[in-house]
Design an enzyme around this catalytic site. Structure first.
Site, PDB file in Angstrom:
ATOM      1  N   LYS A 109       0.861  -1.190   0.000  1.00  0.00           N
ATOM      2  CA  LYS A 109       0.000   0.000   0.000  1.00  0.00           C
ATOM      3  C   LYS A 109       0.888   1.227   0.000  1.00  0.00           C
ATOM      4  O   LYS A 109       2.023   1.183   0.475  1.00  0.00           O
ATOM      5  CB  LYS A 109      -0.867   0.016   1.261  1.00  0.00           C
ATOM      6  CG  LYS A 109      -2.058   0.931   1.163  1.00  0.00           C
ATOM      7  CD  LYS A 109      -3.163   0.210   0.425  1.00  0.00           C
ATOM      8  CE  LYS A 109      -4.465   0.951   0.418  1.00  0.00           C
ATOM      9  NZ  LYS A 109      -5.576   0.054   0.092  1.00  0.00           N
TER      10      LYS A 109
HETATM   11  N1  GLU Z   1      -7.263   0.138  -3.181  1.00  0.00           N
HETATM   12  C1  GLU Z   1      -8.033  -1.032  -3.442  1.00  0.00           C
HETATM   13  C2  GLU Z   1      -8.069  -1.942  -2.229  1.00  0.00           C
HETATM   14  O1  GLU Z   1      -7.903  -1.497  -1.120  1.00  0.00           O
HETATM   15  C3  GLU Z   1      -7.599  -1.731  -4.727  1.00  0.00           C
HETATM   16  C4  GLU Z   1      -6.196  -2.214  -4.762  1.00  0.00           C
HETATM   17  C5  GLU Z   1      -5.760  -2.744  -6.120  1.00  0.00           C
HETATM   18  O2  GLU Z   1      -6.566  -2.766  -7.041  1.00  0.00           O
HETATM   19  O3  GLU Z   1      -4.597  -3.124  -6.229  1.00  0.00           O
HETATM   20  O4  GLU Z   1      -8.338  -3.094  -2.321  1.00  0.00           O
END
Ligand code: GLU
Length: 411
Positions: free
Chosen positions: A102
């Site tokens: 993240k």
């Molecule tokens: N931000 C989204 C999540 O928390 C998507 C992450 C992604 O598509 O890699 O799952």
């Protein structure tokens, strides 16, 4: 409560259930890499603004690391670390060949012009481009970012490394993006709601829903739930909640938001309530789809909904989770409930690597297939082991990551 504390708490509970050794626990909980970079830009008024960008790469034992980029003033290392770990368990629960990561920048995107937003993104990628890549770590949208931001991520990365559309997902459809990626998290929440209500012998037509948050996830979830004939009685955003006991006219609310730059402020066809009041509404299904940590020990007792679907990441802290569990509330956890986004991201990455275009129908079909399989597995495990759906999802996710770690070898 610190965000990482809550995810670590759930982790240890599930690790107890599957009897994971202390050494493997420590290994799985420790992020592989954490970076912090300076993101300095010249603002439109000529002033220099300096923000901090983070990327936490939590685990890659099951594949390249995957997870969104968040632009929000509260972003800090603890939050990003906790969200990175959630991505690892999330990709494992839905069985995608990915690990978890993240990132984020501690900036309020609403305070930035489009040019400033682009500068923040390009400077951030300048700082981390060596650490990401289609086989290493693949960013995506999250709170405060969107497809345009992802286009800048790709473009900036390409300047260093050449044409690599698969380095980031959630891109505009015209720029190597996937039809259906934008709606996918909300659609996934709808698919999960359908499955869960079925298992609980509840009919969508008799289900009154309160939805907190009307961003990308909340607005698409509202649309899908409305199509499923659920009665969405309340929605909200930063400006507060909008309530109608007979059910909101969701197409009308969506149109209003579209005409007001995504905002609900000023919507007059419903009663105005606060976000706190929305959480305490007498409804059949509550869906927090905004920030983390909105249900805590301080307000958990006020929640009257018997079923909660966590569309946001970590909306319930672990003390509140215990209270809700003891009160018999069924909670569908974030790592399953909002996995539609990363699942569609996986399809986009596959499309980019194959240089082949998927149709919207195919995306929707495969999304339903992957999410249904994950839901059934978690439901079965919860029934078998007599644990909550959250525990079952963690047990499944952690078990898969643990096995991959051991199979790959540690030294
Ligand atoms: N931000 C989204 C999540 O928390 C998507 C992450 C992604 O598509 O890699 O799952």
């Amino acid at each position: 409560m610190k965000a990482f504390e809550t995810t670590a708490h759930y982790f240890h509970r599930a690790a107890d259930q599957i009897e994971l050794s202390d050494n493997i626990r420590r290994l799985l909980l420790t992020p592989k890499r954490e970076v912090q970079v300076q993101v300095a830009i010249e603002r439109d008024n000529g002033e220099i603004a300096t923000y901090i960008g983070y990327r936490v790469q939590h685990d890659d034992s099951r594949g390249p690391m995957k997870g969104g980029l968040r632009y929000h003033p509260d972003v800090d290392i603890d939050e990003v670390r906790s969200l990175a770990a959630l991505m690892t368990w999330k990709t494992a629960v839905v069985d995608l060949p990915y690990g978890g990561a993240k990132g984020g920048v501690n900036v309020d995107p609403r305070s930035l012009s489009a040019r400033e937003m682009e500068m923040v993104t390009r400077k951030f990628i300048d700082g981390i481009h060596d650490l990401i890549g289609p086989d290493i770590d693949i960013p995506a949208p999250d709170m405060g970012t969107n497809d345009k931001v992802m286009a800048w991520v790709m473009n900036q990365y390409n300047k260093y490394h050449g044409f690599s559309p698969a380095v980031v997902t959630g891109k505009p459809v015209e720029m190597h993006g996937l039809p259906g990626r934008e709606e996918a998290t909300g659609r996934g929440v709808g698919i999960m709601a359908y499955k869960l209500l079925g298992r609980l012998h509840r009919k969508p037509q008799q289900t009154r829903v309160a939805l907190q948050g009307f961003g990308n996830v909340g607005s698409h979830a509202a649309k899908i739930l409305h199509e499923m004939e659920c009665k969405v009685v309340a929605v909200s955003d930063l400006s507060g909640g909008y309530y109608c006991a007979e059910g909101l006219n969701i197409p009308h609310v969506l149109r209003y938001a579209l005409e007001h730059r995504g905002q609900l402020a000023g919507y007059r066809e419903a009663e105005h309530i606060s976000n706190e009041e929305l959480l305490a509404l007498d409804v059949d299904l509550l869906i927090p789809a905004a920030l983390g940590g909105v249900i805590t020990a301080a307000n958990a007792e006020k929640v009257r909904a018997p079923v909660i679907i966590e569309a946001a990441n970590a909306p319930i802290d672990h003390e509140a989770d215990d209270m809700l569990h003891h009160a018999g509330v069924v909670v569908l956890p974030d790592i399953l409930a909002n996995a539609g986004g990363v699942t569609a991201s996986y399809f986009e990455w596959v499309q980019n690597r194959q240089h082949y275009r998927w149709s919207l129908d195919r995306v929707r079909q495969e999304l339903e297939h992957v999410l249904t399989a994950a839901f059934e597995k978690v439901w079965e495990l919860a029934a078998q082991r007599k644990v909550s759906l959250r525990m079952a999802a963690y047990m499944l996710g952690i078990g898969r990551v643990g096995r991959a770690t051991v199979l790959g070898g540690i030294i």
